[in-house]
Motif scaffolding. Structure first.
Motif, short mmCIF file in Angstrom:
data_model
loop_
_atom_site.label_atom_id
_atom_site.label_comp_id
_atom_site.label_asym_id
_atom_site.label_seq_id
_atom_site.Cartn_x
_atom_site.Cartn_y
_atom_site.Cartn_z
N THR A 1 0.82 -1.21 0.00
CA THR A 1 0.00 0.00 0.00
C THR A 1 0.85 1.26 0.00
O THR A 1 0.37 2.35 0.32
N ASP A 2 2.13 1.15 -0.38
CA ASP A 2 3.02 2.31 -0.49
C ASP A 2 2.85 2.90 -1.89
O ASP A 2 3.37 2.36 -2.87
N ASN A 3 2.15 4.01 -1.96
CA ASN A 3 1.83 4.64 -3.24
C ASN A 3 2.72 5.83 -3.58
O ASN A 3 2.43 6.58 -4.50
N ARG A 4 3.82 5.99 -2.84
CA ARG A 4 4.62 7.20 -3.01
C ARG A 4 5.17 7.37 -4.43
O ARG A 4 5.24 8.48 -4.94
N SER A 5 5.55 6.27 -5.06
CA SER A 5 6.16 6.41 -6.39
C SER A 5 5.15 6.96 -7.40
O SER A 5 5.49 7.83 -8.21
N ALA B 1 5.05 10.68 -9.17
CA ALA B 1 4.97 10.77 -10.63
C ALA B 1 3.88 11.75 -11.06
O ALA B 1 4.05 12.51 -12.02
N LEU B 2 2.76 11.76 -10.35
CA LEU B 2 1.68 12.70 -10.66
C LEU B 2 2.13 14.14 -10.43
O LEU B 2 1.75 15.04 -11.19
N THR B 3 2.93 14.34 -9.40
CA THR B 3 3.46 15.68 -9.16
C THR B 3 4.38 16.12 -10.28
O THR B 3 4.37 17.29 -10.71
N ALA B 4 5.17 15.19 -10.80
CA ALA B 4 6.13 15.51 -11.86
C ALA B 4 5.45 15.77 -13.20
O ALA B 4 5.91 16.61 -13.98
N TYR B 5 4.36 15.03 -13.48
CA TYR B 5 3.68 15.14 -14.78
C TYR B 5 2.17 15.24 -14.57
O TYR B 5 1.42 14.34 -14.96
N PRO B 6 1.71 16.33 -13.99
CA PRO B 6 0.28 16.41 -13.63
C PRO B 6 -0.67 16.41 -14.83
O PRO B 6 -1.83 15.99 -14.68
N ASP B 7 -0.23 16.87 -15.97
CA ASP B 7 -1.10 16.91 -17.14
C ASP B 7 -1.03 15.63 -17.96
O ASP B 7 -1.95 15.34 -18.73
N ARG B 8 0.03 14.88 -17.77
CA ARG B 8 0.28 13.73 -18.64
C ARG B 8 -0.08 12.40 -18.00
O ARG B 8 -0.32 11.41 -18.72
N LEU B 9 -0.12 12.34 -16.69
CA LEU B 9 -0.29 11.07 -15.98
C LEU B 9 -1.49 11.09 -15.05
O LEU B 9 -1.88 12.13 -14.51
N LYS C 1 -7.35 14.64 -5.80
CA LYS C 1 -6.95 15.95 -6.30
C LYS C 1 -5.62 15.87 -7.05
O LYS C 1 -5.39 16.59 -8.03
N ALA C 2 -4.75 14.95 -6.61
CA ALA C 2 -3.44 14.79 -7.24
C ALA C 2 -3.52 14.08 -8.59
O ALA C 2 -2.59 14.16 -9.40
N GLY C 3 -4.61 13.34 -8.84
CA GLY C 3 -4.75 12.62 -10.09
C GLY C 3 -4.97 11.13 -9.94
O GLY C 3 -4.93 10.39 -10.93
N VAL C 4 -5.22 10.66 -8.73
CA VAL C 4 -5.61 9.26 -8.52
C VAL C 4 -7.10 9.14 -8.88
O VAL C 4 -7.93 9.87 -8.34
N CYS C 5 -7.40 8.23 -9.78
CA CYS C 5 -8.78 8.08 -10.26
C CYS C 5 -9.46 6.82 -9.77
O CYS C 5 -10.68 6.67 -9.93
N GLY C 6 -8.69 5.90 -9.20
CA GLY C 6 -9.26 4.65 -8.74
C GLY C 6 -8.38 3.98 -7.71
O GLY C 6 -7.24 4.40 -7.46
#
Length: 296
Positions: A78-82, A86-94, A114-119
């Protein structure tokens, strides 16, 4: 005991035989490492070589894809840091799909969304009653988290053996959370399209609250190299509801230990072209559908 080190992805690919549409999305991939920043869980089913974020971006560009969806893989538990980094680095692409347990709270899920996790991904994948991979959250966790997921418009990505859908679909569907079934139900082609679980998956797609990823041809096939025995399975799923289909490469193709078995991303894309000869349907499955599902 340390798990065996998987082989890395291929560093070249077969020439792609069609034009990749603008905004195409690889809707299922993983990243691993750097190991000093993102160590694996001690107890895991496999050990992947480092395939970090920048290598994934290179993978997208080599395929001619703009967008990608990163799924937290089982060696991280359950370590989702990577994926969050990645979402922080490429917020529009990932975008990303995370893994959670019952200890997660609504505030954390809201930050992830809010960071880009959709599921959130749930591991129900068992064959003959035996769980295939360690780690991952089960159906009991999904049933606990479902009310929060509904409120935040997070889907449940389900890693399941299609034959088990006959028994488990009623529990999944009553949660009223959008479902995304991994890898066409991760069912070996030898079981046949008449398998009740595969037929149930087609029915679920037709009903409209379930999606599937027509990924994992290499894992479901008994015809390594071209995957022709998967063609009719993919066709049935697409026919069931082309509005609920996305495609993913499953890069970097973990859990392979024989170099002849590691998939070529170009062959996977050309297999997709065989399944989707119509450019409008390719546009839908590579661009429009993931744009909707992952909120690009």
């Amino acid at each position: 005991m340390m798990s065996k080190l998987c082989l890395p992805p291929k560093d070249s690919m077969q020439r792609v035989q069609f034009e990749i549409p603008a905004h195409a999305c690889d809707s299922h991939a993983h990243i691993f490492g750097p190991n000093e920043l993102y160590p694996f869980a001690p107890d895991r089913s496999y050990t992947a070589p480092e395939s970090p974020l920048e290598s994934f971006i290179q993978h997208l560009e080599r395929m001619g894809f703009e967008r990608g969806v990163l799924v937290t893989p089982s060696p991280y538990g359950t370590d989702n840091r990577s994926v969050l980094d990645a979402l922080t680095a490429y917020p529009d692409r990932l975008r990303a799909v995370a893994v959670a347990d019952t200890g997660v709270n609504v505030d954390t899920l809201r930050v992830w969304r809010k960071a880009g996790v959709c599921g959130v991904r749930f591991n129900l994948y068992a064959v003959g009653g035996d769980k295939v991979y360690k780690n991952g959250a089960g159906l009991d966790v999904l049933e606990t988290l479902a009310p929060m997921m509904r409120d935040l418009d997070l889907h449940a990505q389900i890693w399941i053996h299609a034959p088990d859908l006959v028994e488990l679909a009623p529990r999944l569907e009553k949660l009223n959370v959008p479902l995304v079934i991994d890898h066409m139900g991760r069912m070996n082609a030898a079981l046949g399209r008449d398998n009740p679980g595969f037929q149930k998956l087609c029915q679920m797609l037709g009903a409209g609250n379930t999606w599937t990823k027509i990924s994992g041809a290499d894992r479901n096939s008994n015809q390594q190299g071209q995957y022709g025995d998967i063609d009719d399975f993919a066709s049935d799923l697409i026919a069931a509801n082309p509005e609920r289909i996305v495609w993913g490469s499953d890069w970097p193709h973990t859990n392979y230990f024989d170099s002849t078995m590691v998939p070529d991303d170009g062959i996977l894309l050309n297999t997709l072209h065989r399944w989707l000869p119509d450019a409008d349907v390719r546009q839908k499955i590579l661009c429009d559908n993931p744009g909707q599902l992952y909120r690009f």
